[in-house]
Design a protein around this motif. Structure first.
Motif, short mmCIF file in Angstrom:
data_model
loop_
_atom_site.label_atom_id
_atom_site.label_comp_id
_atom_site.label_asym_id
_atom_site.label_seq_id
_atom_site.Cartn_x
_atom_site.Cartn_y
_atom_site.Cartn_z
N ASN A 236 45.89 48.66 46.71
CA ASN A 236 45.93 49.10 45.27
C ASN A 236 44.37 49.25 44.99
O ASN A 236 43.69 48.09 44.69
N LEU B 170 50.84 34.98 38.20
CA LEU B 170 51.43 35.58 36.96
C LEU B 170 52.88 36.22 37.46
O LEU B 170 53.64 36.84 36.89
N GLY B 171 52.98 35.89 38.81
CA GLY B 171 54.53 36.37 39.37
C GLY B 171 54.16 37.75 39.90
O GLY B 171 55.45 38.52 39.88
N TRP B 172 53.10 38.45 39.95
CA TRP B 172 52.99 39.81 40.29
C TRP B 172 52.99 39.85 41.95
O TRP B 172 52.55 38.96 42.80
N ARG B 173 53.50 41.15 42.35
CA ARG B 173 53.14 41.14 43.78
C ARG B 173 51.79 41.51 44.20
O ARG B 173 51.20 42.32 43.35
N LEU C 43 45.51 34.32 41.13
CA LEU C 43 45.74 34.76 39.84
C LEU C 43 46.97 35.67 39.41
O LEU C 43 48.06 35.30 38.80
N GLN C 44 47.02 36.39 40.59
CA GLN C 44 48.28 37.44 40.73
C GLN C 44 49.66 36.57 41.15
O GLN C 44 50.61 36.87 40.50
N GLU D 217 53.01 46.58 38.44
CA GLU D 217 54.18 45.58 38.66
C GLU D 217 55.14 46.01 37.92
O GLU D 217 56.37 45.88 38.21
N HIS E 10 43.31 46.54 42.47
CA HIS E 10 43.01 45.08 43.27
C HIS E 10 41.58 44.95 43.73
O HIS E 10 40.88 44.15 43.31
N ASP F 136 49.84 41.92 31.07
CA ASP F 136 51.40 41.59 31.32
C ASP F 136 52.33 42.17 30.02
O ASP F 136 53.24 43.00 30.33
N LEU G 215 47.05 46.66 37.14
CA LEU G 215 47.78 45.95 38.05
C LEU G 215 49.06 45.43 37.27
O LEU G 215 50.07 45.72 38.10
N ALA G 216 48.99 45.28 36.24
CA ALA G 216 50.32 44.97 35.56
C ALA G 216 51.03 45.94 35.20
O ALA G 216 52.39 45.80 35.42
#
Lengths: 211, 211
Positions: B124, B116-119, B112-113, A201, B127, B157, A197-198
């Motif tokens: 996916n 973390l600032g993720w879309r 959680l995402q 992103e 996910h 990340d 996922l990272a």
């Protein structure tokens, strides 16, 4: 509690519990009559660990038995027990033959761990698994230098500190051992899916620009 | 180069190369006579990727073909191609039924995402794999809160930023795509073995004291 209650509270069928008992994955209950046995909280806890290993981790029953035997081996200290239990978990096979690439991979694995300040334990199966993984990268000609590997080691170092703290929250030496094994297995897919996922992103950010 | 040279330079037998050609894992060479074809550097590079997927990653041939088709699909942009290729890699199966635990796991994965600032991209496969892994932790009653998960996300990340930089060193869009797929597969065992080694190191330090 009786078998029926153990089944209800754990969500594991009585047939499966009996199978685990026969296979030695669960210690026998305390016999209270010719046909009945009494089970305690430790059976419930152990069942949880067995499901983590066998159902989630898809670890063969014989391997799971080895892991549990190591946890229960009270002749050794806590550190040896945790080491033996985790080492018994399935690992990638070591390299088949020790060719030039494997020798380079061994040197790289050693140098990486020295740079991270870790002790090098060559008979730890995880060390062998690392050598195998590095040999595959080298053999296929993909980037694989100590500098490129260090971020992975640093990430693992940070996670290990977090995990040791997490395990320390469990009350007794035995529950700590059980948690160490279960969390090793259960957090592997968490880490791998988060990595993917990272990556998605980071790729999106780089190619499309910040949102 | 001819088939024999491709075999010699790649270390893959001619029989295996012919098998990969038949299975569509390798594009056909340029025919120069009724019985001979000419192969280029791109065949050598592609062979390296196929070995990473099939031999090291133990990915089924049909799945590897899907991954390669996504890489070669020049009707879509680079980002779609990388996303499709990585998504085609094997992932843990999604939860079989969407019970209360799965709903909780989905909320946790989302939170959680967000932290973390993720879309959040629910389709996916990574996910879905994350939801499955969190549901297993929750179902077995092991610790699994956003706070406990954040260190794993932060580690992922940091690694993703490093990996995007690594992939950026490859020259062309196609070699970058190939490297992205190969490094995703080849670095998974590196990360997992380093995590186990870091755990062993942290446990030793805690229980025996600093060296």
């Amino acid at each position: 509690m009786r078998l029926a209650e153990l089944s209800e509270r754990s969500g594991v069928t009585t047939a499966t519990i009996k199978y685990y008992l026969r296979e030695g994955l669960l210690p026998p209950g305390e016999r209270i009559s010719a046909t009945q046995a009494e089970y305690g909280e430790e059976h419930l806890r152990r069942l949880r660990l067995v499901r983590a290993l066998v159902q989630v981790g898809r670890i063969p029953v014989a391997t799971a038995r080895e892991v549990l035997t190591a946890i229960d081996d009270d002749r050794t200290d806590q550190l040896t027990r945790i080491g033996t239990a985790v080492a018994a978990l399935p690992q990638p096979a070591p390299p088949r033959r020790r060719d030039e690439t494997v020798v380079t991979a061994e040197a790289l694995a050693g140098e990486l761990q020295r740079r991270l300040g870790w002790r090098i334990v060559v008979d730890n199966p995880a060390h062998q698994a690392l050598v195998t993984a590095l040999a595959a990268l080298l053999r296929l000609g993909y980037p694989c230098t100590v500098e490129q590997l260090l971020p992975y080691g640093a990430a693992a170092d940070g996670l290990a500190a977090h995990e040791i703290a997490l395990i320390g929250e469990f009350a007794s030496p035995t529950t700590q051992l059980e948690a160490a094994v279960a969390l090793t297995v259960l957090y592997e897919p968490v880490l791998l899916s988060l990595r993917r996922l990272a990556q998605a992103e980071a790729a999106t950010r780089q190619l499309r620009g910040p949102s």
